[in-house]
Design a protein around this motif. Structure first.
Motif, PDB file in Angstrom:
ATOM      1  N   LYS A  73      30.505 -51.965  58.485  1.00 40.87           N
ATOM      2  CA  LYS A  73      30.613 -50.924  57.460  1.00 40.87           C
ATOM      3  C   LYS A  73      31.842 -50.037  57.696  1.00 40.87           C
ATOM      4  O   LYS A  73      32.502 -49.628  56.744  1.00 40.87           O
ATOM      5  N   THR A  74      32.147 -49.766  58.963  1.00 42.33           N
ATOM      6  CA  THR A  74      33.313 -48.955  59.283  1.00 42.33           C
ATOM      7  C   THR A  74      34.602 -49.684  58.919  1.00 42.33           C
ATOM      8  O   THR A  74      35.490 -49.116  58.267  1.00 42.33           O
ATOM      9  N   GLU A  75      34.703 -50.940  59.329  1.00 40.58           N
ATOM     10  CA  GLU A  75      35.930 -51.713  59.106  1.00 40.58           C
ATOM     11  C   GLU A  75      36.130 -52.111  57.643  1.00 40.58           C
ATOM     12  O   GLU A  75      37.256 -52.126  57.152  1.00 40.58           O
ATOM     13  N   LYS A  76      35.050 -52.452  56.950  1.00 36.65           N
ATOM     14  CA  LYS A  76      35.172 -52.984  55.594  1.00 36.65           C
ATOM     15  C   LYS A  76      35.013 -51.951  54.480  1.00 36.65           C
ATOM     16  O   LYS A  76      35.371 -52.219  53.335  1.00 36.65           O
ATOM     17  N   GLU A  77      34.462 -50.789  54.790  1.00 34.20           N
ATOM     18  CA  GLU A  77      34.242 -49.788  53.745  1.00 34.20           C
ATOM     19  C   GLU A  77      34.894 -48.438  54.050  1.00 34.20           C
ATOM     20  O   GLU A  77      35.639 -47.920  53.222  1.00 34.20           O
ATOM     21  N   ILE A  78      34.619 -47.875  55.215  1.00 30.73           N
ATOM     22  CA  ILE A  78      35.112 -46.531  55.505  1.00 30.73           C
ATOM     23  C   ILE A  78      36.630 -46.508  55.670  1.00 30.73           C
ATOM     24  O   ILE A  78      37.317 -45.718  55.028  1.00 30.73           O
TER      25      ILE A  78
END
Length: 96
Positions: A73-78
């Motif tokens: 979620k951090t790498e792909k969205e945030i």
């Protein structure tokens, strides 16, 4: 969410007293004492990283799955969203 709810019931977590006030009419000093949910995905992932023991009970999730989810979620969205202006920012600063 089900597991979080069950964790609260099993461990008898006290949700506190209900707030019978309009939060929009409260002063900043009053609001400091009012608990709230995370305001962004980043804050939610930080909270998950700090408190996820209830998800490990009963072997429903593993530590690796939780860590992988947070990293994904951090790498792909945030991070990608942080690199792009929000449409409102664009209209504020670049709209001619």
């Amino acid at each position: 969410m089900l597991m979080a709810g069950l964790d609260g019931v099993i461990n008898r977590i006290d949700p506190g007293e209900p707030l019978d006030k309009d939060i929009y009419d409260m002063s900043p000093e009053e609001l400091k004492g009012v608990p709230s949910t995370p305001g962004s995905l980043n804050e939610a992932l930080d909270a998950l990283e700090k408190d996820h023991e209830y998800l490990l009970k009963g072997d429903v999730f593993t530590q690796d799955v939780i860590e992988t989810w947070i990293k994904y979620k951090t790498e792909k969205e945030i991070k990608p969203m942080a690199l792009q202006p929000h449409p409102y920012e664009f209209s504020l600063y670049y709209d001619v």
